[in-house]
Design an enzyme around this catalytic site. Sequence first.
Site, mmCIF file in Angstrom:
data_model
loop_
_atom_site.group_PDB
_atom_site.id
_atom_site.type_symbol
_atom_site.label_atom_id
_atom_site.label_comp_id
_atom_site.label_asym_id
_atom_site.label_seq_id
_atom_site.Cartn_x
_atom_site.Cartn_y
_atom_site.Cartn_z
ATOM 1 N N HIS A 1 0.886 -1.166 0.000
ATOM 2 C CA HIS A 1 0.000 0.000 0.000
ATOM 3 C C HIS A 1 0.924 1.216 0.000
ATOM 4 O O HIS A 1 2.029 1.165 0.561
ATOM 5 C CB HIS A 1 -0.837 0.106 1.273
ATOM 6 C CG HIS A 1 -1.721 -1.062 1.575
ATOM 7 N ND1 HIS A 1 -1.269 -2.203 2.183
ATOM 8 C CD2 HIS A 1 -3.049 -1.246 1.376
ATOM 9 C CE1 HIS A 1 -2.287 -3.047 2.334
ATOM 10 N NE2 HIS A 1 -3.368 -2.493 1.848
ATOM 11 N N ASP B 1 2.392 1.968 3.348
ATOM 12 C CA ASP B 1 3.350 1.008 3.933
ATOM 13 C C ASP B 1 4.775 1.438 3.619
ATOM 14 O O ASP B 1 5.677 1.264 4.438
ATOM 15 C CB ASP B 1 3.233 -0.402 3.306
ATOM 16 C CG ASP B 1 1.840 -0.968 3.342
ATOM 17 O OD1 ASP B 1 1.064 -0.578 4.222
ATOM 18 O OD2 ASP B 1 1.552 -1.817 2.472
HETATM 19 C C1 XLS Z 1 -7.532 -6.932 4.417
HETATM 20 C C2 XLS Z 1 -7.033 -7.104 3.062
HETATM 21 C C3 XLS Z 1 -5.888 -6.195 2.664
HETATM 22 C C4 XLS Z 1 -5.727 -6.181 1.179
HETATM 23 C C5 XLS Z 1 -4.953 -5.041 0.638
HETATM 24 O O1 XLS Z 1 -8.319 -7.734 4.896
HETATM 25 O O2 XLS Z 1 -6.696 -8.444 2.880
HETATM 26 O O3 XLS Z 1 -4.715 -6.572 3.303
HETATM 27 O O4 XLS Z 1 -5.148 -7.364 0.733
HETATM 28 O O5 XLS Z 1 -5.500 -3.825 0.940
#
Ligand code: XLS
Length: 436
Positions: free
Chosen positions: A99, A102
């Site tokens: 993201h 991150d």
């Molecule tokens: C949360 C999601 C998230 C997505 C990416 O439950 O799995 O981690 O994979 O935003």
Amino acid sequence: MEFYKGIGKIKYEGKDSKNPLSFKFYNPDEVIAGKTMREHLKFAMSYWHTMCAEGTDMFGVGTIVKDYGETDPMESAKKKAYAAFELMDKLSIDYYCFHDRDIAPEGETLAESNARLDVISDLLLELQNKYNKKVLWGTANCFGNKRYMHGAGTSPNADVFAFAAAQIKKAVEITVKLGGKGYVFWGGREGYETLLNTNMALEQDNMARLMRLTVDYARSIGFDGDFFIEPKPKEPTKHQYDFDTATVLAFLRKYGLDKDFKMNIEANHATLAAHTFQHELRVARDNNVFGSIDANQGDMNLGWDTDQFPTNVYETALCMYEVIKAGGFVNGGLNFDAKTRRGSNTSEDIFLSYIAGMDAFALGLRIADKMINDGRIDGFVAERYASFNSGIGKKIVDGDVTMAELEAYALEMGDVTTNISGKQEYLENVMNQLMF
Ligand code: XLS
Ligand code: NI
Ligand code: NI
């Protein structure tokens, strides 16, 4: 500088090895069904869990320190990048997913956040080249900040929609800059808590508008990869619009987005939707929208997204069976959207967890290949539907029959006289025989 001291490159040592820091089943260059395991599995590291998550939960602070020895957030972000590539290198993981927030901490303003992304993405690009690593997919975190309390694309506040669009625009640019072939939409807060305050129709129309704007913009700057949408029925919102694959498909088709989007299927999200992981993969495969996988597992006794590293080989085998049948990954891969337990709080635990997950999928691949070569399961299914290959069945499939003709056929038949057994228990035992 070395961040994971005392841990070397993880090697394949075979199933009898007792060395915890070795692969027992994942042998990257071994060829299975014409491709190396590395090509089949396309493992990716999740930046958020692996590099950022400190083991916090609703009741307690972190148990794992992930500041990489720095107090300044940007310095910490840089060290984090170096650590990330050291980790991928040591584990032979070729891809990563991120993201925007991150990789670079959010600033006071959007302009500052964007400038920070420029700095860190330069560094990531340099490290990608040095270590020969790639981005699997990028995404924007449009759920963490308090401005997204009512959603991002589905917020009742147009200013929030605009801000989310701006954030996504930048995240797409960074993904393209880093050569990513995937861009993910996970609707973290795209849903509702109560219909008493919600205009569901407008919210869904707006979500589709945001996706259409993103697709058009990304294509205009040369993104030729896939957009992925990641279904999840709930958490953090009570009801999320992208509930499961079937629901998302209907949404994409309604808004004419089905040509640009494929599914990113997460095992734990399937569990939350009361489906098996294989069900979600099958729905995607049957509708030509299989794209990528968030590899993890939930806990059948809990109702939330525990994001555990996958170790259940039955599940990984059935998963890889679907992946092979779908023709394998194109732009997608296996992203470990998984985190070590709060109690597994050492750096070594991160390695042990990835090894466990990668070995579980390596085993899954080996077993799926056996299932296909063995042929008993596929053969059984083909035989089970054989009545549609000739006679009245063929006419039904060919669309070559009327209701009146079917009635005449049934009247002449009098009643159905044979129905063959589904042999579920036999097939489950075939699975065990192939597995053990
Ligand atoms: C949360 C999601 C998230 C997505 C990416 O439950 O799995 O981690 O994979 O935003
Ligand atoms: Ni996920
Ligand atoms: Ni999840």
